[in-house]
Design a protein around this motif. Structure first.
Motif, PDB file in Angstrom:
ATOM      1  N   HIS A   1    -108.303  -1.682  18.275  1.00 21.95           N
ATOM      2  CA  HIS A   1    -109.672  -2.199  18.419  1.00 21.95           C
ATOM      3  C   HIS A   1    -110.724  -1.277  17.858  1.00 21.95           C
ATOM      4  O   HIS A   1    -111.720  -1.724  17.277  1.00 21.95           O
ATOM      5  CB  HIS A   1    -109.958  -2.479  19.903  1.00 21.95           C
TER       6      HIS A   1
ATOM      7  N   LEU B   1    -114.927 -12.241   8.331  1.00 22.13           N
ATOM      8  CA  LEU B   1    -113.878 -11.364   7.799  1.00 22.13           C
ATOM      9  C   LEU B   1    -112.532 -12.094   7.883  1.00 22.13           C
ATOM     10  O   LEU B   1    -112.262 -12.779   8.886  1.00 22.13           O
ATOM     11  CB  LEU B   1    -113.828 -10.066   8.602  1.00 22.13           C
TER      12      LEU B   1
ATOM     13  N   LEU C   1    -108.743 -12.712   8.430  1.00 19.49           N
ATOM     14  CA  LEU C   1    -107.614 -12.231   9.248  1.00 19.49           C
ATOM     15  C   LEU C   1    -107.948 -10.942  10.012  1.00 19.49           C
ATOM     16  O   LEU C   1    -107.187  -9.972  10.023  1.00 19.49           O
ATOM     17  CB  LEU C   1    -106.372 -12.027   8.337  1.00 19.49           C
TER      18      LEU C   1
HETATM   19  N1  LIG Z   1    -112.339  -4.745  17.032  1.00 18.49           N
HETATM   20  C1  LIG Z   1    -113.127  -5.817  17.204  1.00 18.49           C
HETATM   21  N2  LIG Z   1    -112.579  -7.018  17.093  1.00 18.49           N
HETATM   22  C2  LIG Z   1    -113.319  -8.100  17.245  1.00 18.49           C
HETATM   23  C3  LIG Z   1    -114.689  -8.007  17.517  1.00 18.49           C
HETATM   24  N3  LIG Z   1    -115.206  -9.279  17.596  1.00 18.49           N
HETATM   25  C4  LIG Z   1    -114.145 -10.122  17.392  1.00 18.49           C
HETATM   26  N4  LIG Z   1    -113.008  -9.447  17.143  1.00 18.49           N
HETATM   27  C5  LIG Z   1    -111.730  -9.934  16.901  1.00 18.49           C
HETATM   28  O1  LIG Z   1    -111.718 -10.670  15.702  1.00 18.49           O
HETATM   29  C6  LIG Z   1    -110.620 -11.545  15.707  1.00 18.49           C
HETATM   30  C7  LIG Z   1    -110.953 -12.820  15.071  1.00 18.49           C
HETATM   31  O2  LIG Z   1    -109.815 -13.490  14.955  1.00 18.49           O
HETATM   32  P1  LIG Z   1    -109.720 -15.009  14.532  1.00 18.49           P
HETATM   33  O3  LIG Z   1    -110.918 -15.779  15.018  1.00 18.49           O
HETATM   34  O4  LIG Z   1    -108.421 -15.554  14.929  1.00 18.49           O
HETATM   35  O5  LIG Z   1    -109.808 -14.985  13.004  1.00 18.49           O
HETATM   36  P2  LIG Z   1    -109.102 -14.076  11.889  1.00 18.49           P
HETATM   37  O6  LIG Z   1    -108.033 -13.303  12.542  1.00 18.49           O
HETATM   38  O7  LIG Z   1    -110.210 -13.233  11.271  1.00 18.49           O
HETATM   39  O8  LIG Z   1    -108.625 -15.174  10.963  1.00 18.49           O
HETATM   40  P3  LIG Z   1    -109.480 -15.993   9.957  1.00 18.49           P
HETATM   41  O9  LIG Z   1    -110.873 -15.967  10.395  1.00 18.49           O
HETATM   42  O10 LIG Z   1    -108.852 -17.315  10.024  1.00 18.49           O
HETATM   43  O11 LIG Z   1    -109.320 -15.298   8.677  1.00 18.49           O
HETATM   44  C8  LIG Z   1    -110.171 -11.670  17.178  1.00 18.49           C
HETATM   45  O12 LIG Z   1    -108.914 -11.050  17.313  1.00 18.49           O
HETATM   46  C9  LIG Z   1    -111.215 -10.900  17.916  1.00 18.49           C
HETATM   47  O13 LIG Z   1    -110.681 -10.231  19.003  1.00 18.49           O
HETATM   48  C10 LIG Z   1    -115.261  -6.740  17.654  1.00 18.49           C
HETATM   49  O14 LIG Z   1    -116.425  -6.551  17.886  1.00 18.49           O
HETATM   50  N5  LIG Z   1    -114.409  -5.671  17.435  1.00 18.49           N
END
Ligand SMILES: Nc1nc2c(ncn2[C@@H]2O[C@H](COP(=O)(O)OP(=O)(O)OP(=O)(O)O)[C@@H](O)[C@H]2O)c(=O)[nH]1
Length: 699
Positions: free
Chosen positions: A581, A569, A571
Motif C-alpha cells: 500500500h 491508473l 491495474l
Molecule cells: N495504495 C493506495 N491504493 C489505493 C488508493 N485508492 C485506491 N486504491 C486502490 O486502487 C485499486 C483500484 O483497483 P480497481 O478499481 O480494481 O482498478 P484497477 O486495479 O486499477 O484496474 P483498472 O482500473 O480496471 O485498470 C484498489 O485496489 C484500491 O484499493 C490509495 O489511496 N492508495
C-alpha cells in the motif's frame, strides 16, 4: 398616626408633628399617592388635637404637592417652602378668618407657625432620608430624572442643616424664653393680686374697726344727739372713704349724719328718714351685732355703690338699753386707689367682686357697671400657655382676651387681675418673625458658602475631567497646583493609570496584530487543507466541483473551450498487491507531481477525484492540441520509474484517459461533462488501457 397622636407641643399650639415627617418621607421615596395616604393617617392624629377636619385638606394637599414636585426632581424643602408660600399660607389665612373667627392681628403668628412647622418636618424628613441609607431601597418607586449638580446637592444639604438647626434652636429658645416670661408673669400677677387683696382687706378691716370703735366711744361718752353729731362729723373727716355716716335712734329715724348738710336738706323736704327696713339697721339693732352688708346701691343719701357697716351702741354699760346704731357707707369707688398703686403695667386691670359675684370695683378700661355681674369664660381654645386664660367681653371667641389670676378675701370677696393676652402673643410673633429673618439671612449665606464650596471641589474635578477627555497632546499638566490635595493626587494617579493604559494598549495592539497574522496564515492553511487531498496535495473533488462554475463563467465570457478529463491508473490494484500500500501511495504522489508539471497553468485544476482516479479541468483549451497534450502526459507517466519506499523496487504505471473538449456553453453542470469523460475512460479501459479517448464537441 399613633406617633402623631402625641404631638410635642411648643408654646401656643406650635406643634411638631412627627406624622408629617413620615408624610414627607413617603412623598420623596414613594410618590404623591403614598404620601397622600400617609398624610390622611397622620392628620387623623392631628385632628384629635385640633378638632378640625380641615387638617385633612391642608396636609393632604401638601403631601400631593410634595409628591408631584419630587417627580419633577424638585427638592422637598424647596417644594414645601413654595407650598406654604403659594397655597398653605393663603389657605390657613382663609381658614382662620372664615372658620375660626381669629382676629387679623393673630394671623401672622398662626400662619408663620404653620410655615415653620412645615419647614421643620420637611427638613427633618429630608435629613432622615439622607442619613438612613436603608430607606433608599424604596427609592426605585420614584427615580431621579436628571443627575443633580454637586453645587445643588451641597446647597440643599447645607440648607437642610441650617434650616433645621436654626428653626429648632430658635423654637427651643423661644419656647424657653416664653416659658420663663410666663412664669415671671404669673409670679408678678400672683404677687399683685395678693398685694391688692391685702390692701383691700386692710381697707375694709380698718373701716370696720372705725365703726366698731365709734360705737364703743358712743357707749361710753356720748349721751346726747349733739355729742353724737360731733363725734360723727370729726370721724367722717378722718375717714373720707365713707361716703356717708349716720346714727339712727331706736325708732330707726336718722338723727345724725355726716355730711350733715345732706341730712338737713333731706329733713327739710321729708321731716325725717326712717331706716327700719334696712338690713344693716335690723341686724345691728335687733340682733345686736356688728354687720357688714353686701354691696348695694345706696338710697336716701345718694345712689352710689356702697357697703354698709353698722354697729349698735347702748345707753348703759351692761348693753341692755340700746341707744341706736351707727352706720358708715363705704364708698366702693374708693377701691380705685388700690388699683392705682398697681399701675406698673398699663395692660393690667383689676376686678373685685363680692361673694355674689357682683362687681364691687373694676378698672375703668373694662367699662363694667358697678354691681353688675362679673361673667367670664375660661378659655381652653387653640392657644396653649401655662397661664390661665379667660374671655370676658367675647365669651364665645376661641382667642383668649386676658391672662388672669385671682385671690379670695376673708370676707368672701375675690380680686381678679387681668392682663391682656395679645401683647404676649405679639411677643411670640415677634420672636418667630425674627427667627424667620435669621433663617432667611442664614439661607442666603448658605447659598453663597455652598456655591463657593462646591466650586472649590468641582472646578479642579472639571479640570481633571477635561484633561482626560481631550486627546493626549503630550503637553504638561494644566491642573492648578493649588487644587485640593485629594484632587491633585487623583489627577496624578489618573495620569499614571493613563500611561499604563496606553502602554498596555500598544502592547495589546501588537499582540493582536501578531495573532491576526498568525490566524490569517492558519486560516489560509486550513482553507487549503479543506480543499486539498492530504495524500497527494492536489485539490480534492469538492474544490474542483466548486471552481468549475467560476471557470465556466470565465470561458463563457470569452467563448473559450473547456476540457474535462478523467484519468484512471491502470491495474492499480496490482501495484498495491505486488508492492504494498505504501508503494501504492507513493505511486499516487508521483503521478500527482507529474500531473502538476504537465498541467501547470494557474487556471488549470488538477484534482484527485477519488482512489486512483484524477480529474482535470482545463479551461481555454485548444481543441487541436489537447489530445496530444494528454497523450504526452500519458506517455511521460508510462516512462516514470516509481520506487517503492519499503523494498526500493522500481515499477511503472500507465493511465487511461477519458476526456471531453467543448465550448463553455456545452453544459453548466459538471456531471454532464464528467459523464462523457467517464464514458470515454470506460472505452479506453475496454480498448486495452493506456490510451486516451476524447470527444471534441464543436458547435
Ligand atoms: N495504495 C493506495 N491504493 C489505493 C488508493 N485508492 C485506491 N486504491 C486502490 O486502487 C485499486 C483500484 O483497483 P480497481 O478499481 O480494481 O482498478 P484497477 O486495479 O486499477 O484496474 P483498472 O482500473 O480496471 O485498470 C484498489 O485496489 C484500491 O484499493 C490509495 O489511496 N492508495
Amino acid at each position: 398616626m399613633l406617633i402623631n397622636c402625641f404631638p410635642i407641643q411648643f408654646f401656643a399650639n406650635v406643634q411638631f408633628v412627627l406624622g408629617n415627617t413620615m408624610t414627607v418621607i413617603a412623598a420623596v421615596l414613594l410618590g404623591p399617592w403614598y404620601a397622600f395616604v400617609t398624610a390622611m393617617m397622620a392628620s387623623t392624629g392631628l385632628m384629635l388635637v385640633w378638632d378640625s377636619p380641615h387638617v385633612y385638606l391642608f396636609f393632604g394637599l401638601e403631601a400631593l404637592f410634595l409628591g408631584y414636585a419630587r417627580r419633577r426632581d424638585i427638592y422637598a424643602l424647596y417644594a414645601d417652602a413654595a407650598y406654604w408660600l403659594l397655597i398653605g399660607a393663603p389657605m390657613v389665612y382663609l381658614y382662620a378668618v372664615l372658620l375660626m373667627d381669629i382676629p387679623p392681628s393673630h394671623l401672622g403668628f398662626i400662619i408663620s407657625k404653620q410655615g415653620i412647622n412645615g419647614l421643620i418636618y420637611t427638613s427633618l424628613a429630608s435629613l432622615l432620608i439622607l442619613a438612613i441609607p436603608k430607606l433608599w431601597f424604596l427609592k426605585d418607586k420614584v427615580k431621579d430624572r436628571h443627575r443633580r449638580q454637586l453645587s445643588a446637592q451641597l446647597t440643599y444639604f447645607f440648607t437642610l442643616m441650617v434650616t433645621l438647626t436654626l428653626l429648632f434652636s430658635a423654637l427651643i429658645f423661644n419656647f424657653y424664653s416664653l416659658e420663663r416670661q410666663q412664669v415671671m408673669l404669673k409670679q408678678n400677677m400672683t404677687e399683685a393680686v395678693v398685694h391688692i387683696s391685702t390692701a383691700a382687706q386692710n381697707h375694709i378691716e380698718n373701716h370696720k374697726a372705725v365703726i366698731q370703735n365709734t360705737a364703743n366711744q358712743l357707749n361710753l361718752m356720748a349721751d346726747t344727739p349733739e355729742q353724737w353729731q360731733a363725734i360723727l362729723s370729726s370721724l367722717h373727716q378722718s375717714y373720707p372713704s365713707f361716703i356717708s355716716m349716720l346714727i339712727a335712734d331706736p325708732a330707726a329715724n336718722i338723727v345724725n349724719a355726716s355730711p350733715l348738710s345732706r341730712l338737713l336738706s333731706i329733713q327739710k323736704q321729708q321731716q325725717s328718714i326712717n331706716i327700719k327696713d334696712r338690713e344693716y339697721f335690723i341686724e345691728s339693732f335687733y340682733n345686736h351685732r356688728f354687720f357688714v352688708s353686701s354691696a348695694f346701691l345706696g338710697r336716701g343719701f345718694g345712689n352710689d355703690a356702697i357697703i354698709a357697716m353698722s354697729a349698735p351702741f347702748y345707753l348703759d354699760e351692761q348693753h341692755t338699753k340700746i341707744a341706736g346704731i351707727i352706720e358708715g357707707s363705704l364708698d366702693l369707688s374708693h377701691f380705685s386707689y388700690i388699683d392705682q398703686v398697681n399701675k406698673y403695667s398699663t395692660d393690667e386691670s383689676v376686678v373685685m367682686v363680692d361673694e355674689q359675684n357682683q362687681i364691687i370695683y373694676a378698672s375703668e378700661k373694662l367699662a363694667f357697671k358697678p354691681l353688675s355681674q362679673f361673667n367670664f369664660v375660661i378659655n381652653k381654645g387653640v392657644y396653649r400657655a401655662n397661664l390661665d386664660l379667660i374671655n370676658i367681653h367675647n365669651t364665645t371667641s376661641i382667642v383668649p382676651e386676658y391672662i388672669y389670676t385671682h385671690h379670695e378675701l376673708n370676707n368672701g370677696w375675690t380680686v381678679y387681675i387681668l392682663k391682656e393676652f395679645s401683647p404676649l402673643l405679639k411677643l411670640a410673633e415677634e420672636q418667630m418673625f425674627s427667627s424667620f429673618i435669621l433663617l432667611l439671612i442664614s439661607l442666603v449665606c448658605t447659598f453663597y458658602i455652598s456655591t463657593k464650596l462646591s466650586t472649590l471641589l468641582t472646578v479642579p474635578l472639571e479640570a481633571v475631567a477635561n484633561q482626560f477627555s481631550q486627546p493626549d497632546t503630550g503637553k504638561a499638566s494644566t491642573i492648578d497646583e493649588n487644587s485640593p490635595k485629594e484632587v491633585f493626587s487623583l489627577y496624578q494617579r489618573l495620569v499614571t493609570s493613563k500611561q499604563q493604559l496606553v502602554a498596555h494598549q500598544l502592547e495589546l495592539e501588537q499582540t493582536v496584530a501578531n495573532r491576526t497574522a498568525e490566524l490569517e496564515k492558519a486560516n489560509i492553511k486550513l482553507t487549503e487543507l479543506v480543499d486539498r487531498d492530504p495524500l497527494t496535495g492536489l485539490y480534492n473533488r469538492r474544490y474542483a466541483e466548486r471552481k468549475f462554475g467560476e471557470l465556466l463563467d470565465f470561458c463563457l465570457r470569452s467563448e473559450q473551450a473547456i476540457t474535462v478529463v478523467l484519468l484512471d491508473l491502470d491495474l492499480f490494484k496490482r501495484v498495491n498487491d505486488n508492492y504494498g500500500h505504501l508503494a501504492g501511495d507513493e505511486c499516487l504522489r508521483n503521478v500527482s507531481q507529474l500531473m502538476q508539471t504537465y498541467f501547470k497553468r494557474d487556471i488549470d485544476i488538477v484534482a484527485r477525484y477519488g482512489g486512483e482516479e484524477f480529474l482535470l479541468i482545463l479551461p481555454l483549451s485548444n481543441a487541436l492540441h489537447i489530445e496530444q497534450h494528454l497523450n504526452g502526459f500519458r506517455e511521460a507517466l508510462s516512462q516514470l520509474n516509481i520506487t517503492s519506499p519499503e523494498d526500493k523496487q522500481s515499477f511503472k504505471v500507465t493511465v487511461s484517459i477519458g476526456a471531453i473538449t467543448a465550448n463553455a456553453d456545452y453544459n453548466v453542470q459538471l456531471d454532464k461533462w464528467i459523464k462523457v469523460a467517464d464514458d470515454n475512460l470506460y472505452q479506453a479501459k475496454q480498448q486495452g488501457r493506456n490510451r486516451t479517448i476524447i470527444n471534441i464537441i464543436s458547435d
